[in-house]
Design a protein around this motif. Structure first.
Motif, mmCIF file in Angstrom:
data_model
loop_
_atom_site.group_PDB
_atom_site.id
_atom_site.type_symbol
_atom_site.label_atom_id
_atom_site.label_comp_id
_atom_site.label_asym_id
_atom_site.label_seq_id
_atom_site.Cartn_x
_atom_site.Cartn_y
_atom_site.Cartn_z
ATOM 1 N N VAL A 1 2.726 -1.517 -17.736
ATOM 2 C CA VAL A 1 3.511 -2.745 -18.294
ATOM 3 C C VAL A 1 4.778 -3.136 -17.353
ATOM 4 C CG1 VAL A 1 4.853 -2.995 -20.238
ATOM 5 C CG2 VAL A 1 2.439 -2.147 -20.724
ATOM 6 N N SER A 2 5.227 -2.004 -16.796
ATOM 7 C CA SER A 2 6.605 -2.541 -16.022
ATOM 8 C C SER A 2 5.960 -3.381 -14.912
ATOM 9 C CB SER A 2 7.078 -1.388 -15.577
ATOM 10 O OG SER A 2 7.827 -0.301 -16.507
ATOM 11 N N MET A 3 5.041 -3.135 -14.233
ATOM 12 C CA MET A 3 4.535 -3.830 -12.952
ATOM 13 C C MET A 3 4.016 -5.106 -13.634
ATOM 14 S SD MET A 3 5.090 -1.875 -10.724
ATOM 15 C CE MET A 3 4.766 -2.805 -9.365
ATOM 16 N N LEU A 4 3.310 -4.995 -14.671
ATOM 17 C CA LEU A 4 3.113 -6.599 -15.331
ATOM 18 C C LEU A 4 4.227 -7.662 -15.227
ATOM 19 C CD1 LEU A 4 0.407 -5.585 -17.913
ATOM 20 C CD2 LEU A 4 -0.045 -6.756 -15.727
ATOM 21 N N GLY A 5 5.480 -6.957 -15.461
ATOM 22 C CA GLY A 5 6.572 -7.791 -15.638
ATOM 23 C C GLY A 5 6.980 -8.695 -14.121
ATOM 24 N N LEU A 6 6.065 -7.902 -13.129
ATOM 25 C CA LEU A 6 6.550 -8.687 -11.813
ATOM 26 C C LEU A 6 5.720 -10.199 -11.896
ATOM 27 C CD1 LEU A 6 6.147 -5.766 -9.436
ATOM 28 C CD2 LEU A 6 8.297 -6.985 -10.281
ATOM 29 N N PHE A 7 4.750 -10.280 -12.678
ATOM 30 C CA PHE A 7 4.122 -11.562 -12.784
ATOM 31 C C PHE A 7 5.141 -12.878 -12.979
ATOM 32 C CE2 PHE A 7 0.489 -8.761 -12.320
ATOM 33 C CZ PHE A 7 -0.527 -9.616 -11.784
ATOM 34 N N THR B 1 0.792 -1.290 0.112
ATOM 35 C CA THR B 1 0.167 0.042 -0.108
ATOM 36 C C THR B 1 0.813 1.204 0.083
ATOM 37 O OG1 THR B 1 -0.249 -0.053 2.585
ATOM 38 C CG2 THR B 1 -2.070 -1.226 1.048
ATOM 39 N N SER B 2 2.068 1.374 0.672
ATOM 40 C CA SER B 2 2.953 2.281 0.734
ATOM 41 C C SER B 2 3.497 2.637 -0.652
ATOM 42 C CB SER B 2 3.832 2.311 1.736
ATOM 43 O OG SER B 2 3.241 2.135 3.098
ATOM 44 N N LEU B 3 3.930 1.556 -1.141
ATOM 45 C CA LEU B 3 4.406 1.745 -2.666
ATOM 46 C C LEU B 3 3.475 2.080 -3.524
ATOM 47 C CD1 LEU B 3 6.707 0.737 -4.594
ATOM 48 C CD2 LEU B 3 5.477 -1.291 -4.868
ATOM 49 N N ALA B 4 2.208 1.706 -3.453
ATOM 50 C CA ALA B 4 0.996 2.189 -4.411
ATOM 51 C C ALA B 4 0.684 3.538 -4.129
ATOM 52 C CB ALA B 4 -0.065 1.278 -4.119
ATOM 53 N N GLY C 1 6.895 -15.251 -10.678
ATOM 54 C CA GLY C 1 6.455 -16.447 -9.984
ATOM 55 C C GLY C 1 6.240 -16.549 -8.664
ATOM 56 N N LEU C 2 6.336 -15.093 -7.853
ATOM 57 C CA LEU C 2 6.138 -15.179 -6.395
ATOM 58 C C LEU C 2 5.168 -14.658 -6.087
ATOM 59 C CD1 LEU C 2 9.953 -13.658 -5.946
ATOM 60 C CD2 LEU C 2 8.987 -16.188 -5.781
ATOM 61 N N SER C 3 4.131 -14.976 -5.056
ATOM 62 C CA SER C 3 2.712 -14.744 -4.962
ATOM 63 C C SER C 3 2.969 -13.180 -4.080
ATOM 64 C CB SER C 3 2.335 -15.548 -3.789
ATOM 65 O OG SER C 3 2.872 -15.651 -2.751
ATOM 66 N N PHE C 4 3.955 -13.023 -3.493
ATOM 67 C CA PHE C 4 3.847 -11.444 -2.947
ATOM 68 C C PHE C 4 4.233 -10.495 -4.023
ATOM 69 C CE2 PHE C 4 8.219 -12.475 -2.326
ATOM 70 C CZ PHE C 4 8.967 -11.359 -2.610
ATOM 71 N N MET C 5 4.975 -10.818 -4.869
ATOM 72 C CA MET C 5 5.399 -9.983 -5.932
ATOM 73 C C MET C 5 4.072 -9.657 -6.820
ATOM 74 S SD MET C 5 8.205 -8.698 -6.365
ATOM 75 C CE MET C 5 9.864 -8.692 -5.922
ATOM 76 N N ARG C 6 3.244 -10.820 -7.042
ATOM 77 C CA ARG C 6 2.028 -10.386 -7.873
ATOM 78 C C ARG C 6 1.094 -9.702 -6.933
ATOM 79 N NH1 ARG C 6 2.626 -16.287 -8.885
ATOM 80 N NH2 ARG C 6 1.262 -16.553 -7.176
ATOM 81 N N GLY C 7 0.882 -9.769 -5.796
ATOM 82 C CA GLY C 7 0.030 -8.946 -4.794
ATOM 83 C C GLY C 7 0.566 -7.537 -4.832
ATOM 84 N N ALA C 8 1.736 -7.312 -4.649
ATOM 85 C CA ALA C 8 2.147 -5.944 -4.806
ATOM 86 C C ALA C 8 2.008 -5.236 -6.040
ATOM 87 C CB ALA C 8 3.660 -5.943 -4.292
ATOM 88 N N ALA C 9 2.088 -6.200 -7.342
ATOM 89 C CA ALA C 9 1.935 -5.455 -8.646
ATOM 90 C C ALA C 9 0.614 -5.228 -8.703
ATOM 91 C CB ALA C 9 2.580 -6.549 -9.673
#
Length: 760
Positions: free
Chosen positions: A303-309, A247-250, A312-320
């Motif tokens: 597009v850049s944030m979609l690269g985090l998918f 949330t802080s990142l967003a 393969g890490l769940s917390f990265m997908r959630g943060a993205a």
């Protein structure tokens, strides 16, 4: 005879109808005319978001483990065979200068009080637990079991209550501290410094525009978008796992881009007003030109944030997902709420001016987007010394990136916290009393199903004491069915030291051979082993992220600007600026003079996911300034066909806006540096440094110098690609919106030549 005076003459030439604006222009006209409906729709959206959060809001959770790793297998075995050990625990540490025996009554009284605290399921008796008292008899470690499954489920007030109990028990010659993730979460307080960032942004906007109304518009739009996206985030995390820092990142990104995007459009709106357009026409023209840049810039961030998918890490997908939600909402607010607000405030955009500023510019006077003499001189100097500027720009970025060569990856622990925190004090007491390895013990989870359990445990008991780097091994604990066993291994070195990593690898290589023939399997787990596995897993996936994000961003820029050189140089320069920000982060994590400036007083490892996250975010944000600058340059190129003039005037016309936008983004990110959370602090430092370097060294020096070196080749694209790729015309068609009195009112920099079509 017909009177010649009354004979009808030739029809007067009719002015051609004004060209129809593009989709964004039509959206702006609709929002401007239906402004009340749009504002009410945003209020309703906020109410709906709050309702969804109230009904379906979830909790933040994050799994930092590496799927399929040895530590993950150990955790699964423990959860399956030892469910009572899989919950959340705290470590209560007591140090008595005269020995624990002299304060036993006080310690037992404290343990009874802690045992009666809310959410405490039980307290292990340290006087009956082998190894709970240090060899010198002066330090005691008691395990406090909580009734919550994950640390985030522990209420902050209850964690602080336990801290208060330990503080009250301290006496001369007796130190008490409690550690554990729930206590750390409670002590660090709420993450985020949104208010500081907004205040700094307001000051910069006031200095930029000199008008309260003009300065307030970007803030209102950004805050509106932030309010809706923040409310929706709680509903989103009910569907996906996301870490609490997401949330802080967003918020960082949402505030920054929201203000920057509207800053660009307010600037362009004022230019169109100076050109003679009425408020509605100026609003349409603004969205039809600057609005396109905003849409492309926002898309690059997504597009850049979609690269985090791809990690393969769940917390990265959630943060993205949390960040993408914030970006989409803020961009939507910029393209709908902003033109609606202009319906109310467009005629008064220069009202409430600061007393030290000049009055609003009249027609023909310079405004923010027009080149000032200072920036014109700078732009001319860059053109004149383009080779030196290119070499200097690359050299500066490489110098900043150099410290990253010595970075140490890993997860910060309580020992990297601030000295006043109970978790840091507990860490230090444990290290002094039991050795540094006691803060990061390894757990050996042995699967005995279908194996000769006695032979397997005997083999381990005989082999482990001879392994170099082990300080102690606890007796095995076997589950009720006899199908699993646990052993705790205490390393001689701390969890962040290279020797501990070597020990983990040594155990994983040697122990399977030790158990050969017994049918048993052993997995090395624990927080330290999980950290090593997560770091290796994340680092191995980083090349995939870089390739995917760079390729998608280049494709987007190729479509937007129809230039191979622009797409390639943007990718190369963004990589350089990101590398430079990595170097700044590595420098402060060394804990020297640079680290002390930001509250890092010990050498601290860098979590591997932080540079991954920074890359995705910064690559997207860097593209914002690329789009702002190059779209104005392309506008001049399409109009004049003179590359040198287009680059020089484009830089001069946008430098002030880019500088102000970067200053706002830097202020927003820097506001998170005082946070006690190491991860958030590091992200704030890295992003602030990256934006500073990108907006100064790259956009105002290196990029225009490189474009001057390339000359007309800057705008070249193969005919095959021209036919295949769609044309976005990100610069819009400014001449379509000019008033009837002529081209003198064009808000773009004046051209020396007649308009010509863009060369192919």
């Amino acid at each position: 005879m017909t009177d010649l005076a009354t004979r009808p003459g030739p029809a007067a030439p009719q002015a051609p109808p004004p060209p129809r604006p593009g989709p964004l222009g039509r959206l702006a006209r609709l929002a401007h005319r239906r402004r009340g409906t749009v504002v009410l729709a945003w209020i309703a959206a906020l109410g709906l978001a709050l309702g969804l959060t109230s009904a379906f809001g979830g909790q933040f959770t994050a799994d930092y483990s590496a799927p399929g790793s040895d530590s993950s297998a150990a955790a699964d075995l423990i959860e399956e065979r030892f469910p009572g050990l899989a919950g959340t625990e705290l470590g209560l540490v007591v140090h008595a200068d005269s020995g624990i025996a002299s304060v036993r009554d006080d310690v037992e009284a404290l343990l009874r009080e802690v045992g009666a605290a809310p959410h405490v399921a039980g307290v292990e008796d340290p006087f009956a637990t082998p190894g709970a008292i240090s060899a010198d008899g002066r330090t005691l470690l008691a395990t406090v079991r909580l009734d919550v499954d994950v640390p985030d489920d522990m209420p902050v007030a209850d964690s602080l209550h336990i801290v208060e109990l330990t503080r009250a028990a301290e006496a001369p010659g007796m130190q008490v501290a409690v550690g554990g993730e729930p206590v750390y979460n409670a002590e660090r307080g709420e993450i985020g410094s949104e208010g500081i960032g907004l205040i700094a942004a307001l000051v910069i906007l006031l200095l930029m525009f000199g008008s309260v109304v003009a300065a307030g518009l970007p803030l209102v739009v950004a805050v509106a978008g932030l309010a809706v996206s923040s409310a929706l985030t709680r509903a989103l995390i009910a569907l996906v796992d996301a870490p609490d820092w997401s949330t802080s990142l967003a918020t960082m990104i949402g505030i920054g881009i929201g203000i920057d995007y509207v800053l660009l459009m307010v600037t362009r709106f004022r230019e169109w007003r100076v050109a003679g357009l009425d408020p509605e026409a100026a609003t349409v023209a603004t969205l039809d030109t600057a609005g396109r840049s905003v849409l492309v810039a926002g898309t690059t961030v997504v597009v850049s944030m979609l690269g985090l998918f791809g990690m393969g890490l769940s917390f990265m997908r959630g943060a993205a997902l949390v960040t993408i939600l914030g970006v989409v909402v803020v961009v939507t607010a910029s393209l709908t709420l902003f033109p609606a607000l202009l319906g109310y405030l467009g005629r008064h955009v220069d009202r409430l001016r600061l007393p030290l500023r000049r009055s609003a510019p009249a027609a023909g006077h310079r405004v923010e987007g027009r080149p000032g003499r200072g920036w014109q001189r700078w732009s001319a100097q860059v053109q004149r010394h383009r080779v030196l500027a290119t070499v200097a720009g690359v050299g500066i970025l490489l110098a900043f990136a150099a410290p990253f060569l010595g970075v140490r990856f890993g997860f910060p622990d309580a020992g990297n916290g601030q000295e006043h925190m109970s978790t840091r004090q507990a860490h230090d007491l444990v290290a002094d009393g039991f050795g540094p390895g006691a803060n990061g013990p390894l757990v050996l989870a042995v699967d005995l199903a279908g194996a000769d359990g006695e032979a397997a445990l005997a083999a381990l008991g005989g082999a482990l004491p001879d392994v170099p780097g082990i300080a102690a091994v606890t007796p095995p604990r076997v589950d009720a069915t006899g199908r699993a066993a646990l052993l705790t291994v205490v390393p001689e070195t701390g969890p962040q030291e290279a020797a501990t990593e070597d020990l983990v690898h040594r155990l994983r290589e040697d122990l399977p051979q030790t158990l050969a023939g017994t049918g048993a399997e052993v997995h090395v787990g624990g927080a330290t082993a999980a950290s090593l596995d997560s770091t290796a897993n994340t680092a191995s996936r980083l090349p995939l992220l870089i390739v995917s994000v760079v390729a998608l961003s280049m494709l987007l820029l190729l479509v937007a600007f129809r230039s191979v050189a622009v797409a390639v140089q943007a990718a190369v320069m963004n990589l350089l600026s990101v590398a430079a920000s990595y170097g700044v982060v590595a420098l402060v994590l060394q804990g020297g003079w640079a680290g002390r400036l930001v509250g890092i007083d010990t050498e601290t490892p860098l979590p591997a996911f932080v540079p991954v996250l920074m890359f995705a975010v910064l690559f997207g944000l860097s593209m914002d300034y690329e789009v702002f600058l190059v779209s104005r340059m392309r506008e001049g190129w399409v109009r004049t066909g003179d590359s040198a003039l287009a680059v020089t005037e484009g830089l001069a016309a946008t430098a002030r806006v880019i500088t102000a936008a970067a200053a706002i983004m830097i202020a927003v990110f820097a506001a998170f540096v005082p946070s006690p959370d190491i991860v958030l602090k590091v992200i704030g430092i890295g992003m602030a440094a990256a934006i500073l370097l990108d907006a100064t060294v790259v956009r105002l020096l290196l990029l225009p110098a490189a474009m001057h070196l390339l000359g007309r080749a800057t705008w070249w694209m193969p005919r095959t690609l021209e036919r295949v790729l769609p044309e976005l015309a990100v610069e819009g068609r400014p001449t379509d919106h000019l008033p009837a009195q002529g081209a003198a009112a064009v808000p773009a920099p004046p051209a020396a030549a007649a308009p010509v079509p863009a060369p192919r």
